[in-house]
Design a protein around this motif. Sequence first.
Motif, PDB file in Angstrom:
ATOM      1  N   ARG A  19      11.120  -3.410  44.178  1.00  0.00           N
ATOM      2  CA  ARG A  19      11.680  -2.265  43.942  1.00  0.00           C
ATOM      3  C   ARG A  19      12.107  -2.305  41.722  1.00  0.00           C
ATOM      4  N   PRO A  20      12.145  -1.410  41.673  1.00  0.00           N
ATOM      5  CA  PRO A  20      11.925  -1.486  40.090  1.00  0.00           C
ATOM      6  C   PRO A  20      13.462  -2.274  39.415  1.00  0.00           C
ATOM      7  N   VAL A  22      12.564  -5.747  38.398  1.00  0.00           N
ATOM      8  CA  VAL A  22      12.655  -7.001  39.131  1.00  0.00           C
ATOM      9  C   VAL A  22      12.234  -7.710  38.166  1.00  0.00           C
ATOM     10  N   GLY A  23      10.981  -7.427  37.203  1.00  0.00           N
ATOM     11  CA  GLY A  23      10.641  -8.350  36.576  1.00  0.00           C
ATOM     12  C   GLY A  23       9.132  -8.309  36.322  1.00  0.00           C
ATOM     13  N   SER A  40      11.509  -2.630  29.894  1.00  0.00           N
ATOM     14  CA  SER A  40      12.537  -2.298  30.217  1.00  0.00           C
ATOM     15  C   SER A  40      13.731  -2.692  30.491  1.00  0.00           C
ATOM     16  N   ARG A  42      15.413  -0.982  32.110  1.00  0.00           N
ATOM     17  CA  ARG A  42      16.252  -0.036  33.097  1.00  0.00           C
ATOM     18  C   ARG A  42      14.922   0.407  33.800  1.00  0.00           C
ATOM     19  N   THR A  45      10.184   1.551  34.642  1.00  0.00           N
ATOM     20  CA  THR A  45       9.798   2.029  33.705  1.00  0.00           C
ATOM     21  C   THR A  45       7.704   1.682  33.787  1.00  0.00           C
ATOM     22  N   PRO A  67       4.020   0.411  40.483  1.00  0.00           N
ATOM     23  CA  PRO A  67       5.409   0.871  39.691  1.00  0.00           C
ATOM     24  C   PRO A  67       6.727   0.358  41.095  1.00  0.00           C
ATOM     25  N   GLY A  68       7.792   0.354  40.386  1.00  0.00           N
ATOM     26  CA  GLY A  68       8.321  -0.007  40.680  1.00  0.00           C
ATOM     27  C   GLY A  68       8.914   0.954  42.502  1.00  0.00           C
ATOM     28  N   ASN A 128      12.842 -14.290  41.501  1.00  0.00           N
ATOM     29  CA  ASN A 128      12.612 -13.538  39.835  1.00  0.00           C
ATOM     30  C   ASN A 128      14.709 -13.699  39.100  1.00  0.00           C
ATOM     31  N   LYS A 129      14.448 -14.464  38.166  1.00  0.00           N
ATOM     32  CA  LYS A 129      15.553 -13.828  37.598  1.00  0.00           C
ATOM     33  C   LYS A 129      16.640 -15.545  37.815  1.00  0.00           C
ATOM     34  N   ASP A 131      16.962 -17.938  36.409  1.00  0.00           N
ATOM     35  CA  ASP A 131      17.939 -18.284  35.029  1.00  0.00           C
ATOM     36  C   ASP A 131      18.716 -17.909  34.865  1.00  0.00           C
TER      37      ASP A 131
HETATM   38  N1  LIG Z   1      17.268 -12.578  32.986  1.00  0.00           N
HETATM   39  C1  LIG Z   1      15.922 -12.423  33.639  1.00  0.00           C
HETATM   40  N2  LIG Z   1      15.516 -11.297  32.606  1.00  0.00           N
HETATM   41  C2  LIG Z   1      14.540 -10.752  32.930  1.00  0.00           C
HETATM   42  C3  LIG Z   1      13.685 -11.962  33.852  1.00  0.00           C
HETATM   43  N3  LIG Z   1      12.543 -11.089  34.296  1.00  0.00           N
HETATM   44  C4  LIG Z   1      12.705  -9.755  33.681  1.00  0.00           C
HETATM   45  N4  LIG Z   1      14.249  -9.450  33.471  1.00  0.00           N
HETATM   46  C5  LIG Z   1      14.270  -7.950  32.399  1.00  0.00           C
HETATM   47  O1  LIG Z   1      14.373  -7.320  33.695  1.00  0.00           O
HETATM   48  C6  LIG Z   1      14.845  -6.046  33.025  1.00  0.00           C
HETATM   49  C7  LIG Z   1      12.837  -5.750  33.906  1.00  0.00           C
HETATM   50  O2  LIG Z   1      11.861  -5.923  33.135  1.00  0.00           O
HETATM   51  P1  LIG Z   1      11.100  -5.015  34.240  1.00  0.00           P
HETATM   52  O3  LIG Z   1       9.294  -6.288  34.344  1.00  0.00           O
HETATM   53  O4  LIG Z   1      10.214  -3.539  33.180  1.00  0.00           O
HETATM   54  O5  LIG Z   1      10.539  -5.032  35.503  1.00  0.00           O
HETATM   55  P2  LIG Z   1      10.065  -4.339  37.000  1.00  0.00           P
HETATM   56  O6  LIG Z   1      10.407  -5.211  37.909  1.00  0.00           O
HETATM   57  O7  LIG Z   1       8.393  -3.890  36.180  1.00  0.00           O
HETATM   58  O8  LIG Z   1      10.419  -2.318  36.409  1.00  0.00           O
HETATM   59  P3  LIG Z   1       9.585  -1.055  36.819  1.00  0.00           P
HETATM   60  O9  LIG Z   1       8.421  -1.276  36.147  1.00  0.00           O
HETATM   61  O10 LIG Z   1      10.949  -0.307  36.292  1.00  0.00           O
HETATM   62  O11 LIG Z   1       9.331  -1.217  38.784  1.00  0.00           O
HETATM   63  C8  LIG Z   1      13.776  -6.235  31.497  1.00  0.00           C
HETATM   64  O12 LIG Z   1      14.848  -6.265  30.669  1.00  0.00           O
HETATM   65  C9  LIG Z   1      13.214  -7.845  31.426  1.00  0.00           C
HETATM   66  O13 LIG Z   1      13.249  -8.134  30.365  1.00  0.00           O
HETATM   67  C10 LIG Z   1      14.494 -13.632  33.931  1.00  0.00           C
HETATM   68  O14 LIG Z   1      13.345 -13.908  35.171  1.00  0.00           O
HETATM   69  N5  LIG Z   1      14.832 -13.376  34.007  1.00  0.00           N
END
Ligand SMILES: Nc1nc2c(ncn2[C@@H]2O[C@H](COP(=O)(O)OP(=O)(O)OP(=O)(O)O)[C@@H](O)[C@H]2O)c(=O)[nH]1
Length: 307
Positions: A19-20, A22-23, A40, A42, A45, A67-68, A128-129, A131
């Motif tokens: 999903r969007p 998640v990192g 970002s 949000r 992205t 894309p998410g 993920n995340k 931490d």
């Molecule tokens: N604390 C923490 N934040 C994370 C981690 N991984 C990503 N983020 C934060 O999560 C937010 C979203 O990260 P993106 O990489 O843009 O997420 P995405 O899944 O690519 O999102 P979309 O492109 O919208 O689908 C950003 O603010 C990152 O800094 C992590 O392991 N820990």
Amino acid sequence: MTEERAVPYRAGFVAVVGRPNVGKSTLMNALLKQKIAAVSPRPQTTRRRQLGVLCLPDAQIVLVDTPGIHVPQNQLGKVMNETALAALADADCIAWLVDVSQAPTDEDRLVAERIKTVPGAVVVLVLNKMDLLSAQQFAIRQAEFAALLPGATSLGISALNPKTFEPLLQALLARIPEGMPFYDEDQITDLYEREIAADLIREACLLNLDDEIPHAIAVRIDEYKDRSETQSYIAATLLLERESHKGIVIGRAGEMLKKIGMTARKAIEEMTGRKIFLELRVKVHKNWRNDANLLRQLGYKSTEKDD
Ligand SMILES: Nc1nc2c(ncn2[C@@H]2O[C@H](COP(=O)(O)OP(=O)(O)OP(=O)(O)O)[C@@H](O)[C@H]2O)c(=O)[nH]1
Ligand SMILES: [Mg+2]
């Protein structure tokens, strides 16, 4: 003369889906040790598929950032979802990324259901995340997410901490086939520098503007010229959906547009290693998110067959 290798070379495509927010893009940038994708805080992205070619001593893992997957509100959202689903179907292995710091959402369940429709899918559930929560909380969440897709291997990482990547890399390597590399070692991605620049300008909009406005912005690169070995000139237009957004994006005495331009310029300079002269313009293109032709022109398309 053929070269003898103790370990057979492996090469394959790993779709990074989820999903969007998640990192996914953060993880791809971190694995490549280079920022090639916009990131970002949000959701939504990433709007298109982007390859990240990860070359290891005995393998090439072609990461496919997507894309998410979400419930679409417009044609752009539909195209984004189709893009992600097409990547799912084409991959040797699916890295399903979730944000383990939050309980599973309806969108996570939607992603799990989509993955289940892929015949013979090989899935690694990447929590993920990690931490952001304790080991105890992590274990509870791991079970909750694993229950959405029984049978998938699951492991925890933090995309912000490369020390957590080794188990993930081993899990992916074990799931891609033996074979020759698909890309040259020096090719990091399939997008052109100008396309990445457009995404970094959009990233700057997401970082500086509030609410829904940045989601209703598209970036068109009008000119991208290398002035010398060390300098480039970029002219780009921000396409807005509504007349009423113009004042907000430009800001009082042009302050906001200047701020967006500065943020974007720095990001593009880091990506290219060159000095960038960036000129931004603003134009209204009513309801562009539902204009199929414009979406195609902007490079938002679901499958290669649209080319
Ligand atoms: N604390 C923490 N934040 C994370 C981690 N991984 C990503 N983020 C934060 O999560 C937010 C979203 O990260 P993106 O990489 O843009 O997420 P995405 O899944 O690519 O999102 P979309 O492109 O919208 O689908 C950003 O603010 C990152 O800094 C992590 O392991 N820990
Ligand atoms: Mg992304």
